[in-house]
Scaffold this motif. Structure first.
Motif, PDB file in Angstrom:
ATOM      1  N   ARG A  62       0.810  -1.217   0.000  1.00  0.00           N
ATOM      2  CA  ARG A  62       0.000   0.000   0.000  1.00  0.00           C
ATOM      3  C   ARG A  62       0.844   1.269   0.000  1.00  0.00           C
ATOM      4  N   SER A  87       0.995  -7.234  -1.731  1.00  0.00           N
ATOM      5  CA  SER A  87       0.232  -7.457  -0.499  1.00  0.00           C
ATOM      6  C   SER A  87      -1.258  -7.398  -0.867  1.00  0.00           C
ATOM      7  N   ARG A  88      -2.086  -7.781   0.069  1.00  0.00           N
ATOM      8  CA  ARG A  88      -3.523  -7.899  -0.236  1.00  0.00           C
ATOM      9  C   ARG A  88      -4.245  -6.589  -0.560  1.00  0.00           C
ATOM     10  N   GLN A 101      -0.910 -12.062  -5.287  1.00  0.00           N
ATOM     11  CA  GLN A 101      -0.988 -11.833  -3.821  1.00  0.00           C
ATOM     12  C   GLN A 101      -0.208 -12.866  -3.023  1.00  0.00           C
ATOM     13  N   VAL A 102       0.605 -12.360  -2.100  1.00  0.00           N
ATOM     14  CA  VAL A 102       1.383 -13.210  -1.195  1.00  0.00           C
ATOM     15  C   VAL A 102       0.761 -13.114   0.197  1.00  0.00           C
ATOM     16  N   GLY A 103       0.633 -14.245   0.849  1.00  0.00           N
ATOM     17  CA  GLY A 103       0.133 -14.204   2.224  1.00  0.00           C
ATOM     18  C   GLY A 103      -0.862 -15.298   2.534  1.00  0.00           C
ATOM     19  N   GLN A 104      -1.448 -15.159   3.695  1.00  0.00           N
ATOM     20  CA  GLN A 104      -2.365 -16.180   4.226  1.00  0.00           C
ATOM     21  C   GLN A 104      -3.476 -16.539   3.244  1.00  0.00           C
ATOM     22  N   THR A 105      -4.051 -15.522   2.602  1.00  0.00           N
ATOM     23  CA  THR A 105      -5.129 -15.795   1.655  1.00  0.00           C
ATOM     24  C   THR A 105      -4.646 -15.660   0.208  1.00  0.00           C
ATOM     25  N   GLY A 118       7.313  -1.043   0.607  1.00  0.00           N
ATOM     26  CA  GLY A 118       6.104  -0.357   1.095  1.00  0.00           C
ATOM     27  C   GLY A 118       5.089  -1.321   1.674  1.00  0.00           C
ATOM     28  N   SER A 120       4.020  -3.260   5.294  1.00  0.00           N
ATOM     29  CA  SER A 120       4.263  -3.073   6.729  1.00  0.00           C
ATOM     30  C   SER A 120       4.721  -4.346   7.435  1.00  0.00           C
ATOM     31  N   GLN A 124      -0.559 -11.671   8.413  1.00  0.00           N
ATOM     32  CA  GLN A 124      -1.148 -12.400   7.282  1.00  0.00           C
ATOM     33  C   GLN A 124      -0.256 -12.333   6.043  1.00  0.00           C
ATOM     34  N   HIS A 125       0.521 -11.260   5.900  1.00  0.00           N
ATOM     35  CA  HIS A 125       1.454 -11.189   4.763  1.00  0.00           C
ATOM     36  C   HIS A 125       2.674 -12.060   5.049  1.00  0.00           C
ATOM     37  N   ASN A 139      11.126   0.454   3.561  1.00  0.00           N
ATOM     38  CA  ASN A 139       9.972   1.089   4.211  1.00  0.00           C
ATOM     39  C   ASN A 139      10.459   2.366   4.893  1.00  0.00           C
ATOM     40  N   ASP A 140       9.630   3.408   4.868  1.00  0.00           N
ATOM     41  CA  ASP A 140      10.079   4.669   5.483  1.00  0.00           C
ATOM     42  C   ASP A 140       9.786   4.742   6.983  1.00  0.00           C
ATOM     43  N   ASP A 157      12.396   6.442   1.682  1.00  0.00           N
ATOM     44  CA  ASP A 157      11.253   6.657   0.801  1.00  0.00           C
ATOM     45  C   ASP A 157      11.402   5.766  -0.430  1.00  0.00           C
ATOM     46  N   LEU A 158      10.441   4.868  -0.610  1.00  0.00           N
ATOM     47  CA  LEU A 158      10.528   3.922  -1.735  1.00  0.00           C
ATOM     48  C   LEU A 158      10.614   4.633  -3.078  1.00  0.00           C
TER      49      LEU A 158
HETATM   50  C1  LIG Z   1      -8.304 -12.905   7.200  1.00  0.00           C
HETATM   51  C2  LIG Z   1      -7.267 -11.994   6.606  1.00  0.00           C
HETATM   52  C3  LIG Z   1      -6.446 -12.478   5.620  1.00  0.00           C
HETATM   53  C4  LIG Z   1      -5.465 -11.642   5.056  1.00  0.00           C
HETATM   54  N1  LIG Z   1      -4.639 -12.141   4.077  1.00  0.00           N
HETATM   55  C5  LIG Z   1      -3.646 -11.371   3.609  1.00  0.00           C
HETATM   56  C6  LIG Z   1      -2.736 -11.867   2.632  1.00  0.00           C
HETATM   57  O1  LIG Z   1      -2.844 -12.994   2.139  1.00  0.00           O
HETATM   58  N2  LIG Z   1      -1.733 -11.046   2.225  1.00  0.00           N
HETATM   59  C7  LIG Z   1      -1.564  -9.772   2.698  1.00  0.00           C
HETATM   60  O2  LIG Z   1      -0.617  -9.093   2.277  1.00  0.00           O
HETATM   61  N3  LIG Z   1      -2.426  -9.285   3.602  1.00  0.00           N
HETATM   62  C8  LIG Z   1      -3.473 -10.036   4.051  1.00  0.00           C
HETATM   63  N4  LIG Z   1      -4.344  -9.498   4.944  1.00  0.00           N
HETATM   64  C9  LIG Z   1      -4.276  -8.046   5.226  1.00  0.00           C
HETATM   65  C10 LIG Z   1      -3.232  -7.696   6.278  1.00  0.00           C
HETATM   66  O3  LIG Z   1      -3.799  -7.779   7.570  1.00  0.00           O
HETATM   67  C11 LIG Z   1      -2.692  -6.265   6.074  1.00  0.00           C
HETATM   68  O4  LIG Z   1      -3.778  -5.362   6.080  1.00  0.00           O
HETATM   69  C12 LIG Z   1      -1.935  -6.085   4.760  1.00  0.00           C
HETATM   70  O5  LIG Z   1      -0.948  -7.088   4.634  1.00  0.00           O
HETATM   71  C13 LIG Z   1      -1.256  -4.729   4.773  1.00  0.00           C
HETATM   72  O6  LIG Z   1      -0.723  -4.494   3.496  1.00  0.00           O
HETATM   73  P1  LIG Z   1       0.452  -3.451   3.305  1.00  0.00           P
HETATM   74  O7  LIG Z   1       1.604  -3.834   4.158  1.00  0.00           O
HETATM   75  O8  LIG Z   1       0.656  -3.301   1.836  1.00  0.00           O
HETATM   76  O9  LIG Z   1      -0.229  -2.100   3.798  1.00  0.00           O
HETATM   77  P2  LIG Z   1       0.026  -1.237   5.112  1.00  0.00           P
HETATM   78  O10 LIG Z   1      -0.105  -2.075   6.336  1.00  0.00           O
HETATM   79  O11 LIG Z   1      -0.840  -0.044   4.991  1.00  0.00           O
HETATM   80  O12 LIG Z   1       1.555  -0.811   5.012  1.00  0.00           O
HETATM   81  C14 LIG Z   1       2.044   0.107   4.088  1.00  0.00           C
HETATM   82  C15 LIG Z   1       3.487   0.364   4.455  1.00  0.00           C
HETATM   83  O13 LIG Z   1       4.071   1.221   3.493  1.00  0.00           O
HETATM   84  C16 LIG Z   1       4.965   2.102   4.174  1.00  0.00           C
HETATM   85  N5  LIG Z   1       5.112   3.292   3.327  1.00  0.00           N
HETATM   86  C17 LIG Z   1       4.177   4.254   3.047  1.00  0.00           C
HETATM   87  N6  LIG Z   1       4.704   5.183   2.205  1.00  0.00           N
HETATM   88  C18 LIG Z   1       5.993   4.822   1.964  1.00  0.00           C
HETATM   89  C19 LIG Z   1       7.054   5.365   1.194  1.00  0.00           C
HETATM   90  N7  LIG Z   1       6.885   6.483   0.443  1.00  0.00           N
HETATM   91  N8  LIG Z   1       8.255   4.729   1.180  1.00  0.00           N
HETATM   92  C20 LIG Z   1       8.445   3.607   1.894  1.00  0.00           C
HETATM   93  N9  LIG Z   1       7.469   3.013   2.658  1.00  0.00           N
HETATM   94  C21 LIG Z   1       6.255   3.618   2.681  1.00  0.00           C
HETATM   95  C22 LIG Z   1       4.294   2.405   5.498  1.00  0.00           C
HETATM   96  O14 LIG Z   1       5.266   2.796   6.466  1.00  0.00           O
HETATM   97  C23 LIG Z   1       3.657   1.048   5.823  1.00  0.00           C
HETATM   98  O15 LIG Z   1       4.511   0.277   6.657  1.00  0.00           O
HETATM   99  C24 LIG Z   1      -5.326 -10.309   5.521  1.00  0.00           C
HETATM  100  C25 LIG Z   1      -6.160  -9.849   6.520  1.00  0.00           C
HETATM  101  C26 LIG Z   1      -7.123 -10.665   7.073  1.00  0.00           C
HETATM  102  C27 LIG Z   1      -8.011 -10.136   8.173  1.00  0.00           C
END
Ligand SMILES: Cc1cc2nc3c(=O)[nH]c(=O)nc-3n(C[C@H](O)[C@H](O)[C@H](O)COP(=O)(O)OP(=O)(O)OC[C@H]3O[C@@H](n4cnc5c(N)ncnc54)[C@H](O)[C@@H]3O)c2cc1C
Length: 172
Positions: A62, A87-88, A101-105, A118, A120, A124-125, A139-140, A157-158
């Protein structure tokens, strides 16, 4: 009997000699006839890359902020000869197909090198990539959980780090 998804565990070395005993048991074969009938096979046309078989994966999260920015990940992956993961949330938002998609689901992967950009590091990931041989996190946020399992961490910053790495790789 138990089963696990591919790549959840690393393969064990064969410990020869191995002796087993085959025990044949009579059973009612009719009771085991499947009630499931295959009606049709629909191929996933979005599946271009076998993530589970890739040696190097670059995954975007994200932190990329918008779908167009996934191009940064694609360029980085192309320069590395890597597959693209995600990520999801990026899948849920429609930025990239589910097959990435990589992770639990999503998929469980175990590449030699996994680069999380980017992302977190939600449990689940991590459930889908934590057995990778080498994990690099970009990650920043220095307190992002992904750094707890990363072999190497780049806090930055990515949007600056990724193009710089891609350029460096292209320069050879
Ligand atoms: C039942 C269930 C199953 C799930 N299955 C999966 C699954 O299979 N896979 C999965 O991935 N998730 C899954 N999830 C979702 C999971 O809980 C997280 O919500 C998801 O992994 C978060 O994705 P993310 O790290 O991309 O986003 P975020 O948690 O929002 O993280 C974004 C990261 O980007 C960083 N960032 C922002 N801007 C910048 C920048 N400019 N430069 C560098 N870094 C930056 C932030 O610091 C933050 O750490 C599941 C959830 C549930 C409830």
């Amino acid at each position: 009997m138990s089963t696990v998804r591919p790549r959840v565990f690393k393969k064990n070395l064969l410990q020869a000699p191995h002796a087993g005993q085959i025990i044949k048991v009579d059973f009612n074969k009719a009771a085991l006839t499947s009630k499931t009938k295959l009606l049709n096979f629909v191929a996933d046309l979005t599946e271009k890359v076998k993530l589970e078989e890739a040696d190097i994966i670059v995954s975007g999260g994200r932190g990329l902020a918008k779908p167009e920015n996934f191009q940064l990940i694609r360029d980085f992956a192309a320069a590395l000869g890597a597959a693209v993961g995600s990520s999801r949330p990026c899948v849920d938002e429609g930025w990239i197909p589910y097959s990435h998609q990589v992770g639990q689901t999503g998929k469980t992967v175990c590449p030699k090198l996994y680069i999380a950009v980017g992302i977190s590091g939600a449990v689940q990931h991590m459930a889908g990539m934590q057995t990778s041989d080498c994990i690099v996190a970009i990650n920043d946020d220095p307190s992002a959980p992904i750094f707890q399992i990363a072999t190497y961490g780049i806090v930055g910053d990515l949007f600056k780090v990724v193009p710089a790495l891609t350029q460096q790789l292209k320069n050879g």
